[in-house]
Write an enzyme that holds these catalytic residues in place. Structure first.
Site, mmCIF file in Angstrom:
data_model
loop_
_atom_site.group_PDB
_atom_site.id
_atom_site.type_symbol
_atom_site.label_atom_id
_atom_site.label_comp_id
_atom_site.label_asym_id
_atom_site.label_seq_id
_atom_site.Cartn_x
_atom_site.Cartn_y
_atom_site.Cartn_z
ATOM 1 N N TYR A 158 0.832 -1.207 0.000
ATOM 2 C CA TYR A 158 0.000 0.000 0.000
ATOM 3 C C TYR A 158 0.865 1.255 0.000
ATOM 4 O O TYR A 158 0.668 2.167 -0.815
ATOM 5 C CB TYR A 158 -0.908 -0.028 1.223
ATOM 6 C CG TYR A 158 -1.762 1.196 1.406
ATOM 7 C CD1 TYR A 158 -2.943 1.353 0.691
ATOM 8 C CD2 TYR A 158 -1.400 2.187 2.317
ATOM 9 C CE1 TYR A 158 -3.744 2.477 0.874
ATOM 10 C CE2 TYR A 158 -2.195 3.308 2.507
ATOM 11 C CZ TYR A 158 -3.365 3.444 1.781
ATOM 12 O OH TYR A 158 -4.148 4.560 1.962
ATOM 13 N N LYS A 162 1.259 4.270 -2.924
ATOM 14 C CA LYS A 162 0.965 5.676 -2.680
ATOM 15 C C LYS A 162 2.188 6.559 -2.917
ATOM 16 O O LYS A 162 2.059 7.716 -3.346
ATOM 17 C CB LYS A 162 0.433 5.863 -1.258
ATOM 18 C CG LYS A 162 -0.894 5.148 -0.995
ATOM 19 C CD LYS A 162 -1.990 5.595 -1.947
ATOM 20 C CE LYS A 162 -3.328 4.955 -1.622
ATOM 21 N NZ LYS A 162 -4.423 5.417 -2.493
#
EC number: 1.1.1.-
Length: 252
Positions: A158, A162
């Site tokens: 994750y 990002k």
């Protein structure tokens, strides 16, 4: 009542995405709302669109998996056909599956990158292409995370997605700026949404208030307020930024 413009919002069925839809519609935008094409999410989108129409704004439902290029092309095309163009793209959709690095599977990694990074790329690509064809200013806005700055224990896939999105945002800003198209992202800290509560639990969220300078967690409406500004004409001189909206979490 004429529209301020047309905005597409992905990941709009709940949480931050839903709050962004409500805020942009209140600002005067007609909206195209997207989420996954399963019955539960489509029902939420349909209810949201009806709520927006009741305010006098136009709203359409454009479900689909934004990690698939043909789907994103169709979302943009349907929006142009039914609402007349695209002025704002809010690529908010994202997933977060917690797992230690040493036990994260390649499939988990690839799925996270496909949604969180490729999905934003495809939204920026096809909305940007439409904005260029229209020949007027536009706004590309991505849903980032504090994890893209600080990393995230148990969430390496994750956080990496990002961080990649930050570079994508900066690159899009430099490419499209001469045409009046800005590209920015918002990077929330702890926000009480179904995703964060599902991953961490309410007790953990409550414990995190003390880690923020303002001694509180964020709300979806806090994030929507920032997106409202980034979508506006007044934000024209801000581009290439991933703006932390975290209550001072990284500063204390």
């Amino acid at each position: 009542m004429s529209a301020k413009g047309v905005a597409i919002i992905t990941g709009a069925a709940q949480g931050i995405g839903r709050a962004i839809v409500v805020r942009l519609a209140a600002d005067g935008f007609d909206v195209a709302v997207n989420d996954l094409p399963n019955d539960a999410q489509v029902a939420k989108l349909t209810e949201l669109a009806e709520e927006i129409r009741a305010t006098g704004r136009k709203a359409i439902v454009v479900p689909g998996d934004i990690s698939q290029e043909a789907i994103v092309e169709k979302i943009v095309a349907d929006t142009v056909e039914q609402l007349g163009g695209v002025d704002v793209m809010v690529a908010n959709a994202g997933i977060c599956e917690l797992s230690p690095i040493v036990s994260t599977s390649v499939e988990q990694w690839d799925t996270t990158q496909a949604v969180n990074l490729r999905g934003v790329f495809l939204c920026f690509k096809h909305a940007g292409k439409q904005m260029l064809a229209q020949g007027r200013p536009g706004r590309l806005i991505g849903g980032g995370s504090l994890g893209g700055f600080s990393g995230l224990p148990m969430g390496s896939a994750y956080a990496a997605s990002k961080a990649g999105m930050r570079a994508l945002t900066h690159s899009a800003a430099r490419e499209l700026g001469p045409s009046g198209i800005t590209a920015n992202s918002y990077a929330p800290g702890i926000v009480a949404t179904p995703l964060t509560i599902g991953n961490y639990g309410q007790e953990f969220l409550d414990s995190q208030k003390a880690t923020c300078a303002v001694n509180d967690n964020g709300t979806p409406e806090d994030i929507a307020a920032l997106v409202s500004f980034l979508a506006s004409k007044e934000s024209r001189f801000i581009t290439g930024q991933t703006i932390m909206i975290d209550g001072g979490r990284l500063n204390i």
